[in-house]
Design an enzyme around this catalytic site. Structure first.
Site, PDB file in Angstrom:
ATOM      1  CG  HIS A 374      -2.071  -0.940   1.083  1.00 14.69           C
ATOM      2  ND1 HIS A 374      -1.916  -2.308   1.160  1.00 14.69           N
ATOM      3  CD2 HIS A 374      -3.387  -0.714   0.828  1.00 14.69           C
ATOM      4  CE1 HIS A 374      -3.102  -2.895   0.992  1.00 14.69           C
ATOM      5  NE2 HIS A 374      -3.996  -1.944   0.780  1.00 14.69           N
ATOM      6  CD  GLN A 395      -3.575   8.468  -1.045  1.00 14.77           C
ATOM      7  OE1 GLN A 395      -3.121   9.610  -0.901  1.00 14.77           O
ATOM      8  NE2 GLN A 395      -2.824   7.382  -0.987  1.00 14.77           N
ATOM      9  CG  PHE A 426      -1.500   5.443   8.706  1.00 14.26           C
ATOM     10  CD1 PHE A 426      -1.809   5.105  10.014  1.00 14.26           C
ATOM     11  CD2 PHE A 426      -2.452   6.148   7.960  1.00 14.26           C
ATOM     12  CE1 PHE A 426      -3.024   5.456  10.585  1.00 14.26           C
ATOM     13  CE2 PHE A 426      -3.661   6.516   8.514  1.00 14.26           C
ATOM     14  CZ  PHE A 426      -3.958   6.163   9.828  1.00 14.26           C
ATOM     15  CB  VAL A 430      -9.039   7.698   3.414  1.00 10.67           C
ATOM     16  CG1 VAL A 430      -7.765   7.398   4.189  1.00 10.67           C
ATOM     17  CG2 VAL A 430      -8.849   7.436   1.923  1.00 10.67           C
TER      18      VAL A 430
END
Length: 474
Positions: A374, A395, A426, A430
C-alpha cells in the site's frame, strides 16, 4: 434441408454491425506482431519424435524422414535461433515496437539467451505449447499433459505463467483443453474474426484473440505464397490500409502479423518487415500492442453477454478482474478462487467474505507483503501520479490530493514516524473521512503496540477491499 440447431460452429459472429473496438486513445486499428519461437521444439528424433520436421522451412514440400535426422532441415531451424531471432529482436527493440512471442516451451529451454532477451525487451511471452508438432491425432490426455507441462516450464523460465495460449498445429480438443486449464486470459487457436470474441467455456466466459495465416511469413514456405519481400510488404500494407479505412468509418479492427525467426529473419525478407513497421508507426491512428494488452482492453471494455459472475469465471479471468482488490497482491484472488466460489459470491459482500477468508488463511509473510504494497497517504507516489486508479480515487475522495503546504508537511512527518515504528505504511479506509479525522487516526494509532497495529492494518485493508468490490458488483 431442415435448419440444424445443433450445428457446432458459429457462422454469424458479430453479424452486419460489429462493435467498435474502442481502442485506447481513439486509435482506429490495433496492430499486433507475433514472433513465433519454435526452433529447438520441432519434430526431431533427438526430441523423441518419430521423424524429422517437414513444416515451414525453405524446403517447400519437404517430407518427414521416419527414424532419421534431416541435416538440412535441422540447420534451417538452427538459423532461426542463431541469427534470425537476433535480427528481429534488434529491429523491434530499435523501433520500441511491442511484441508478443508465441514460445514453444521445449524450444525456450534450448534458447535461454533468447528468452532473456525477450524479457529484457519487455515482450509478452505466450505459450505455443510444449512441442512444435502436429497435435491432430494426439490422444486427449497426452495433449492435456503437454499443455500443463508447457505452463510449468514457461513459468520456471520466465518467472510467471503464460496468460495466452496458441497451440498452432491444433487438434479438435485444443481450444476446449485450453479453456479447461483455466489460467489463460486468451486463446488464439482461431482465425475466425478481425476482433476478439467470447466463447462459453466449461468454467465460464473465455476470450479468444484470433490469429492469422494470411498476414504471415509462413507463406514464404508454402506453394503460391510470397516469392519476395516486396510481395510480403505489399500484402501487409494493403491489409493495414484497408483496416485503417474501416476504422475511420467507425468499425475499428485488429490486424495480426505472424512472424518466424527462420523465415522473415532472413535479411532479404527482414527488410520488407522493417518497411512495414515503419509504415504503421507513421500513422498516429495505429495502436501497436501485445495480445495481452488487447485482451485486457477487451475484458474491460467489452464484457461477455450477461457480464461477469465471479462464481462462473475461470481462474485467470477472475484474477484479472479482482486481483487488484487487495493492493498489488493478486495471490489473494487466486487463493479465493482455489477455495471455491458459489452463487453467494456473485455479490460484493459474498465475494468479499470469500476473499477475506483466503486472506486470513494466508501466512504472515504474504500478509506483510500485502500491507507493504500500500502507498503512503499523500506520499511521494501520490504526488507523482503513480498510484493505482483505486488508490487515487480513494485518496482524492478525502481531499488528500488538495493539501496545503502545512498539511502536506504534517502528513509527511506522520508517515515517516509511523514507518519508523512499525516498518510498514499507515493504512486507513479513507473513503468518507475528512483530513482532520485521518490525522487524528494517525496520531492515535502511533501509540499502538506493533502486533495490534499489524491486525489493525489488515482490518483496514479488508474494509478497503469491500468498498472496492461494492463499486464493481451488486
Amino acid at each position: 434441408m431442415a435448419f440444424d440447431q445443433t450445428y457446432p460452429r458459429d457462422m454469424t459472429g458479430y453479424g452486419r454491425e460489429p462493435p467498435d473496438a474502442d481502442w485506447p486513445g481513439g486509435k482506429r486499428v490495433a496492430v499486433q506482431f507475433v514472433v513465433n519461437y519454435e526452433e529447438g521444439g520441432e519434430n526431431n528424433i533427438l526430441h523423441g519424435d518419430a521423424a524429422s520436421e517437414a513444416f515451414l522451412s525453405e524446403i517447400v514440400g519437404a517430407a518427414p524422414w521416419p527414424g532419421q535426422r534431416h541435416w538440412n532441415m535441422e540447420s534451417i531451424y538452427e538459423y532461426g535461433a542463431r541469427a534470425g531471432f537476433w535480427r528481429l529482436w534488434r529491429m523491434f527493440v530499435e523501433r520500441k515496437a511491442p511484441v508478443t512471442v508465441f514460445g514453444v516451451a521445449s524450444a525456450m529451454t534450448r534458447g535461454r539467451e533468447q528468452v532473456a532477451a525477450m524479457l529484457e525487451a519487455g515482450w509478452e511471452i505466450a505459450t505455443h505449447g510444449l512441442k512444435w508438432i502436429d497435435y491432430r491425432d494426439t490422444p486427449e490426455a497426452q495433449e492435456r499433459s503437454h499443455i500443463a507441462e508447457a505452463v510449468r516450464l514457461h513459468a520456471a523460465m520466465t518467472g510467471a505463467r503464460p496468460l495466452g495460449f496458441y497451440q498452432g498445429r491444433a487438434s479438435m480438443n485444443t481450444v476446449r483443453l485450453g479453456m479447461e486449464e483455466g489460467g489463460f486470459l486468451y486463446l488464439s487457436d482461431s482465425y475466425a474474426d478481425d476482433l476478439p470474441y467470447w466463447l462459453a467455456g466449461p468454467q465460464g466466459p473465455q476470450l479468444v484473440i484470433p490469429y492469422t495465416l494470411d498476414a504471415n511469413d509462413m507463406r514464404f514456405a508454402t506453394p503460391q505464397g510470397f516469392n519476395s519481400g516486396e510481395q510480403f510488404f505489399a500484402y501487409l500494407k494493403d491489409s493495414f490500409d484497408g483496416l485503417l479505412r474501416e476504422g475511420r468509418a467507425g468499425r475499428a479492427k485488429m490486424m495480426s502479423v505472424g512472424l518466424h525467426c527462420r523465415l522473415v529473419g532472413r535479411p532479404g525478407r527482414a527488410e520488407a518487415l522493417a518497411r512495414f513497421i515503419d509504415h504503421v508507426q507513421g500513422h498516429d491512428e495505429a495502436w501497436i500492442a501485445t495480445r495481452l494488452d488487447i485482451a485486457r482492453h477487451w475484458i474491460r471494455r467489452h464484457p461477455p453477454q450477461g457480464g461477469y459472475r465471479p462464481s462462473r469465471t475461470p481462474r485467470g479471468l477472475f484474477v484479472e478482474l479482482y486481483g487488484d482488490v487487495f493492493e498489488h497482491t493478486p495471490e489473494i484472488a487466486g487463493a479465493a478462487h482455489r477455495r471455491g466460489l458459489d452463487a453467494s459470491c456473485d455479490t460484493a459482500r459474498g465475494l468479499h467474505a470469500a476473499m477475506v477468508g483466503a486472506l486470513r488463511e494466508a501466512d504472515e509473510g504474504l500478509k506483510l507483503k500485502l500491507i507493504r504494497a500500500h502507498p503512503d497517504l499523500a506520499g511521494r507516489l501520490a504526488l507523482a501520479g503513480g498510484l493505482t486508479a483505486d488508490s487515487t480515487a480513494e485518496q482524492a475522495s478525502s481531499g488528500l490530493d488538495r493539501l496545503t503546504p502545512a498539511e502536506l508537511a504534517r502528513f509527511t512527518e506522520l508517515n515517516e514516524a509511523y514507518k519508523a515504528k512499525f516498518n510498514f505504511p499507515f493504512i486507513m479506509a479513507v473513503k468518507g473521512a475528512n483530513k482532520a479525522e485521518i490525522l487524528a487516526a494517525f496520531e492515535r494509532r502511533l501509540q499502538h503496540h506493533p502486533q495490534g497495529e499489524f491486525a489493525e492494518a489488515l482490518a483496514q485493508i479488508e474494509r478497503i477491499a469491500l468498498l472496492r468490490l461494492e463499486g464493481r458488483l451488486p
